[in-house]
Design an enzyme around this catalytic site. Structure first.
Site, mmCIF file in Angstrom:
data_model
loop_
_atom_site.group_PDB
_atom_site.id
_atom_site.type_symbol
_atom_site.label_atom_id
_atom_site.label_comp_id
_atom_site.label_asym_id
_atom_site.label_seq_id
_atom_site.Cartn_x
_atom_site.Cartn_y
_atom_site.Cartn_z
ATOM 1 C CG ASP A 53 12.282 56.875 18.589
ATOM 2 O OD1 ASP A 53 12.322 56.242 17.601
ATOM 3 O OD2 ASP A 53 13.195 56.814 19.483
ATOM 4 C CE LYS A 113 9.261 61.549 12.001
ATOM 5 N NZ LYS A 113 9.802 61.560 13.499
ATOM 6 C CE1 TYR A 171 2.389 49.842 13.404
ATOM 7 C CE2 TYR A 171 0.954 51.414 13.838
ATOM 8 C CZ TYR A 171 1.302 50.237 13.900
ATOM 9 O OH TYR A 171 0.409 49.118 13.813
ATOM 10 C CE LYS A 231 13.155 59.504 8.149
ATOM 11 N NZ LYS A 231 12.818 58.532 9.326
ATOM 12 C CB SER A 264 20.596 59.446 11.183
ATOM 13 O OG SER A 264 19.350 59.835 11.937
ATOM 14 C CD GLU A 292 9.246 58.218 8.481
ATOM 15 O OE1 GLU A 292 9.923 58.168 9.665
ATOM 16 O OE2 GLU A 292 9.010 57.246 7.879
ATOM 17 N N GLY A 293 8.885 62.683 7.101
ATOM 18 C CA GLY A 293 9.938 63.698 7.570
ATOM 19 C C GLY A 293 11.124 63.051 8.278
ATOM 20 C CB SER A 294 14.588 63.452 7.838
ATOM 21 O OG SER A 294 14.569 62.746 6.815
ATOM 22 N N GLY A 295 13.730 62.928 11.263
ATOM 23 C CA GLY A 295 13.860 63.501 12.691
ATOM 24 C C GLY A 295 12.365 64.199 13.021
#
Length: 125
Positions: A13, A16, A18, A38, A42, A117-120
Site C-alpha cells: 500500500d 506502487k 498507482y 507483476k 495476493s 511492479e514488485g510484489s509486496g
C-alpha cells in the site's frame, strides 16, 4: 527487447500499483506500446465462476486503457491478503521463477515498454 522499469517500495500500500498505472497510461498516451507485469499478487477477490481477479493488473488495465490481457500481466494470483510467498505456500501454488521469467520475456517480446511492479514490500522474498 523492450525497455523496462521496475517499481518497488518499502511496504504494501505504498502506491506502487498507482504509480505503475500512471506510467503505463502516459506511455500509451504517447503512442508507445506499453505492458504491465507483476510476478505475483495476493489479496484478490473471486469472480462468480470462482476464478481470482488479479486486482492490481485490473486497476492498471482500466487506468491506462491498454489491451494487454490480465492473464499476461500476472502469472500468480492469490486470494489471501498476505505476502505473496506466504499466500503461495498456504494456497498450494508456489511461484516458479521459470514461469515468471517466461511471462516477462513474452511481454518483452510483444511490447515496447514494460512497467514491472514488485510484489509486496521491498523485504518480501
Amino acid at each position: 527487447m523492450s525497455k523496462a522499469v521496475f517499481i518497488t517500495g518499502t511496504g504494501t500500500d505504498m502506491g506502487k500499483t498507482y504509480l505503475s498505472g500512471l506510467i503505463v497510461k502516459k506511455l500509451a498516451q504517447a503512442g508507445k506500446n506499453p505492458a504491465y507485469y507483476k510476478a505475483a499478487m495476493s489479496g484478490n477477490d473471486r469472480r462468480t465462476d470462482g476464478s481470482l481477479i488479479p486486482g492490481d493488473a485490473l486497476f492498471v488495465k482500466e487506468m491506462s486503457g491498454i489491451s494487454q490481457s490480465l492473464d499476461d500481466m500476472c502469472p500468480y494470483v492469490y486470494e489471501n491478503a498476505w505476502s505473496p510467498h506466504l499466500a503461495s505456500r498456504v494456497e498450494g501454488n508456489p511461484v516458479d521463477l521459470d514461469v515468471v521469467r517466461r511471462g516477462f520475456l513474452k511481454a518483452a517480446n510483444d511490447y515496447e515498454y514494460i512497467t514491472m511492479e514488485g510484489s509486496g514490500g521491498i523485504l518480501c522474498p
